[in-house]
Design a protein around this motif. Structure first.
Motif: not given
Length: 377
Positions: A64-67, A96-102, A109-110
């Motif tokens: 996830e650190r690739i984001h 990748p798996r990342f978090e973004r604003p809803k 949200t994931v």
């Protein structure tokens, strides 16, 4: 494997979209990736590894650190890699798996990881191609098959990120051997080596089997030829130590046995002749005994025939006398009857005298007849 094009968006220190044309920079055969610390060198390596295997190069690092933290939180981090192997030309796109604003409301949200894999006809084909899969597991299997290396093998041989080279050096010889065998295509030589080792093992086994067979043959030969145990053991030892010298030694043994056989054959012939002579003597003795027994039997039979001849002669004389007496046989019978009648008359006279007066007992028959007639008168 050959890399053609790498495109990164919101990855590492790169907030926007960066494109690297490996085909252009690699025309000279070699290129150098250089820059100060934090300029993104490791990010490029992580991006390549992530595109292929869904993980970054360093084993301990979180994918996830690739984001990129410099990019807009709404920007989707994505890596697109065009690469070519012996299996063909591919384009892979991963997020990748990342978090973004809803989209609605506040908070985050994931977003789950995703992947798409295409088979393309040209490195410049950036939109088309045959879509092979959008399933992470299927894409990972297809890429691993096409590249020919697992993620661990890839980073240990192709990428070698900082700190991972020591891990490769500390790996066991068997593991490094298998890995280098895949990388450099030495499987053929491994197979040749294995076949040579197997052929050597089979040859050794055949040699041991041949030695055992020779030992058994020598043992059987020694037993049948009457060779003593010491000479037999010497032949077996020679067969194991120097099989080439066995023929000469066996030739000498055979010559010696042939000489023995000739002597034995001569002795055997002499024994057979002596036996035949003894058998002839025994046969002659048996014949003489049989003849003697037959002579005794004939003598006893002659004596019996002589006794029977005497008896026959006696019978013949009796028969002759009987034949001579046959004409007077009737007279003889009459005489016998008369004698019987006379005896009966004499008995009657005796009885009658016993009844007479004592004075008349001494009278003759004529006198008795006179006296009897006088009495009647």
């Amino acid at each position: 494997m050959q890399l053609h094009r790498l495109e990164m968006t919101a990855i590492g220190p790169f907030a926007g979209t960066e494109v690297i044309d490996f085909g252009a920079v690699g025309r000279a055969g070699l290129f150098l990736l250089e820059g100060p610390t934090g300029s993104g060198k490791s990010t490029i390596i992580d991006a390549i590894t992530f595109a292929l295997y869904g993980k970054v190069a360093q084993q301990s690092a979180d994918v996830e650190r690739i984001h990129s933290h410099h990019a807009d939180p709404r920007e989707i981090p994505v890596v697109t890699l065009v690469f070519e192997t012996q299996s063909g030309l591919y384009r892979v796109r991963r997020t990748p798996r990342f978090e973004r604003p809803k989209s609605r409301g506040t908070g985050l949200t994931v977003q789950q990881p995703s992947v798409k894999l295409w088979r393309i006809a040209s490195p410049d084909d950036l939109d088309g191609g045959e879509l092979l899969s959008t399933n992470i597991g299927d894409c990972d299997d297809e890429i691993t098959r096409a590249v020919g290396l697992t993620r661990d093998q890839f980073v240990q041989t192709v990428i070698l990120p900082q700190g991972e080279f020591a891990t490769f050096l500390r790996a066991k010889s068997e593991e490094k051997g298998k890995l280098l065998e895949k990388v450099f295509g030495t499987a053929f030589f491994r197979r040749v080596q294995d076949e040579i080792v197997e052929a050597g093992r089979l040859a050794q086994a055949r040699r041991q089997g041949a030695v055992a067979e020779i030992r058994d043959c020598i043992h059987a030969f020694s037993v049948s030829a009457g060779i003593d145990a010491e000479q037999r053991d010497a032949l077996v030892a020679l067969a194991q130590a120097a099989p080439a010298d066995l023929d000469e030694e066996l030739a000498q043994v055979v010559d010696e046995l042939a000489t023995r056989e000739r002597h034995a054959a001569k002795a055997s012939r002499e024994a057979i002749e002596a036996h035949q002579q003894m058998a002839d003597m025994v046969s002659a003795a048996k014949l003489r005994r049989q003849r003697r027994q037959r002579l005794l039997e004939l003598q006893r039979e002659d004596e019996s025939l002589g006794a029977r001849a005497v008896e026959f002669e006696r019978l013949r004389a009796a028969v002759a006398r009987a034949r001579q007496a046959r004409p007077v046989a009737g007279a003889v019978r009459t005489l016998a009857q008369s004698e019987a009648a006379l005896k009966r008359a004499e008995a009657a006279v005796t009885t009658a005298r016993s009844r007479l007066h004592p004075e008349h007992r001494e009278l003759t028959a004529a006198e008795l007849r006179v006296a009897a007639s006088t009495t009647r008168e």
